[in-house]
Design a protein around this motif. Structure first.
Motif, mmCIF file in Angstrom:
data_model
loop_
_atom_site.group_PDB
_atom_site.id
_atom_site.type_symbol
_atom_site.label_atom_id
_atom_site.label_comp_id
_atom_site.label_asym_id
_atom_site.label_seq_id
_atom_site.Cartn_x
_atom_site.Cartn_y
_atom_site.Cartn_z
ATOM 1 N N LYS A 73 34.160 43.510 32.790
ATOM 2 C CA LYS A 73 33.638 43.215 31.460
ATOM 3 C C LYS A 73 34.535 42.254 30.685
ATOM 4 C CE LYS A 73 31.150 47.503 31.323
ATOM 5 N NZ LYS A 73 31.191 48.914 31.012
ATOM 6 N N ASP A 74 35.860 42.339 30.907
ATOM 7 C CA ASP A 74 36.744 41.465 30.129
ATOM 8 C C ASP A 74 37.074 40.155 30.838
ATOM 9 O OD1 ASP A 74 38.832 41.966 31.939
ATOM 10 O OD2 ASP A 74 39.850 43.382 30.629
ATOM 11 N N GLY A 75 36.472 39.948 32.025
ATOM 12 C CA GLY A 75 36.615 38.667 32.703
ATOM 13 C C GLY A 75 37.845 38.531 33.585
ATOM 14 N N THR A 76 38.561 39.627 33.838
ATOM 15 C CA THR A 76 39.756 39.538 34.673
ATOM 16 C C THR A 76 39.546 40.148 36.060
ATOM 17 O OG1 THR A 76 40.618 41.628 33.773
ATOM 18 C CG2 THR A 76 41.293 39.580 32.669
ATOM 19 N N PHE A 77 38.318 40.523 36.382
ATOM 20 C CA PHE A 77 38.049 41.113 37.697
ATOM 21 C C PHE A 77 38.296 40.068 38.783
ATOM 22 C CE2 PHE A 77 35.360 42.084 41.330
ATOM 23 C CZ PHE A 77 35.752 43.384 41.597
ATOM 24 N N GLY A 78 38.960 40.505 39.855
ATOM 25 C CA GLY A 78 39.221 39.607 40.972
ATOM 26 C C GLY A 78 40.494 38.809 40.834
ATOM 27 N N VAL A 79 41.254 39.092 39.777
ATOM 28 C CA VAL A 79 42.526 38.424 39.550
ATOM 29 C C VAL A 79 43.631 39.472 39.661
ATOM 30 C CG1 VAL A 79 43.927 37.140 37.881
ATOM 31 C CG2 VAL A 79 41.463 36.736 38.027
ATOM 32 N N CYS A 80 44.644 39.183 40.459
ATOM 33 C CA CYS A 80 45.759 40.109 40.666
ATOM 34 C C CYS A 80 46.453 40.387 39.337
ATOM 35 C CB CYS A 80 46.743 39.517 41.673
ATOM 36 S SG CYS A 80 48.200 40.548 41.974
ATOM 37 N N LEU A 81 46.672 41.660 39.049
ATOM 38 C CA LEU A 81 47.340 42.027 37.805
ATOM 39 C C LEU A 81 48.817 41.656 37.812
ATOM 40 C CD1 LEU A 81 45.818 45.561 37.101
ATOM 41 C CD2 LEU A 81 45.108 43.352 36.183
ATOM 42 N N HIS A 82 49.372 41.454 38.994
ATOM 43 C CA HIS A 82 50.802 41.148 39.070
ATOM 44 C C HIS A 82 51.070 39.637 39.044
ATOM 45 C CE1 HIS A 82 54.997 41.868 39.899
ATOM 46 N NE2 HIS A 82 54.940 40.955 40.853
ATOM 47 N N CYS A 83 50.499 38.911 40.002
ATOM 48 C CA CYS A 83 50.800 37.472 40.118
ATOM 49 C C CYS A 83 49.729 36.576 39.484
ATOM 50 C CB CYS A 83 50.993 37.085 41.584
ATOM 51 S SG CYS A 83 49.469 37.119 42.574
ATOM 52 N N GLU A 84 48.615 37.175 39.094
ATOM 53 C CA GLU A 84 47.497 36.480 38.453
ATOM 54 C C GLU A 84 46.798 35.474 39.361
ATOM 55 O OE1 GLU A 84 48.800 35.010 34.647
ATOM 56 O OE2 GLU A 84 49.174 37.033 33.900
ATOM 57 N N GLU A 85 47.004 35.620 40.675
ATOM 58 C CA GLU A 85 46.262 34.822 41.653
ATOM 59 C C GLU A 85 44.952 35.537 41.961
ATOM 60 O OE1 GLU A 85 47.121 31.806 42.996
ATOM 61 O OE2 GLU A 85 48.834 31.808 41.630
ATOM 62 N N GLU A 86 44.005 34.797 42.510
ATOM 63 C CA GLU A 86 42.717 35.393 42.848
ATOM 64 C C GLU A 86 42.868 36.342 44.035
ATOM 65 O OE1 GLU A 86 38.308 33.902 44.190
ATOM 66 O OE2 GLU A 86 39.441 32.687 42.769
ATOM 67 N N ILE A 87 42.230 37.510 43.932
ATOM 68 C CA ILE A 87 42.202 38.480 45.020
ATOM 69 C C ILE A 87 41.121 38.025 45.992
ATOM 70 C CG2 ILE A 87 41.801 40.894 45.649
ATOM 71 C CD1 ILE A 87 42.659 41.632 42.775
ATOM 72 N N SER A 88 41.416 38.063 47.276
ATOM 73 C CA SER A 88 40.453 37.572 48.272
ATOM 74 C C SER A 88 39.162 38.394 48.229
ATOM 75 C CB SER A 88 41.060 37.620 49.676
ATOM 76 O OG SER A 88 41.119 38.941 50.148
#
Length: 126
Positions: A73-88
Motif C-alpha cells: 500500500k505504501d509503495g515499498t513492496f519488493g524493495v529490500c528494507l536493508h539495502c533498498e535494492e529490488e528483491i528478485s
C-alpha cells in the motif's frame, strides 16, 4: 515492479493472511487436559508444546504478511528494507512476505547464527 504485479502479490498475501488468521483462531490444541495416567499427561503436555510452537511460528508469519501488505500500500513492496535494492521476483514468488533481498537475508541469518548458542558460550567465557 508494475502495479499489476503488486496487485497479484497483494492477492496472494491476503489469502495467506486469511489462512493464518483462521489457523490462529483455533486454539483448542493448547487446552490443558488432565489425565489420570502420568504418561498420558506427559503426552498431552508434549503435544501442547508443539501446538504452542506452531502458534508462535504462525503468529510471526502473520506479522510478516501484514507488514508486506502494508508495503504494497505504501509503495515499498519488493524493495529490500536493508539495502533498498529490488528483491528478485523469484524470491517474492517463493516468499511474498520477504522483507529483504537474498543477499541481505543471508547476511542477517549468518549474523543471527553467529550470535546463537556458540556465540553466547564465547560471550560468557570472556
Amino acid at each position: 515492479m508494475t502495479e499489476i504485479q503488486v496487485m497479484r502479490f497483494r492477492d496472494v498475501l491476503e489469502a495467506k493472511q486469511y489462512e493464518l488468521e483462521r489457523i490462529l483462531n483455533n486454539r483448542a490444541a493448547i487446552a490443558i487436559e488432565q489425565a489420570a495416567d502420568a504418561i498420558d499427561e506427559f503426552q498431552h503436555a508434549s503435544e501442547r508444546d508443539v501446538a504452542i510452537s506452531n502458534l508462535d511460528r504462525d503468529s510471526r508469519l502473520l506479522l510478516d504478511v501484514r507488514l508486506a501488505l502494508r508495503r504494497t500500500k505504501d509503495g515499498t513492496f519488493g524493495v529490500c528494507l536493508h539495502c533498498e535494492e529490488e528483491i528478485s521476483s523469484k524470491r517474492l514468488t517463493a516468499l511474498p512476505w520477504a522483507p529483504n533481498c537474498i543477499v541481505c537475508q543471508e547476511r542477517a541469518d549468518r549474523d543471527e547464527g553467529d550470535r546463537g548458542e556458540f556465540g553466547r558460550r564465547f560471550e560468557y567465557a570472556a
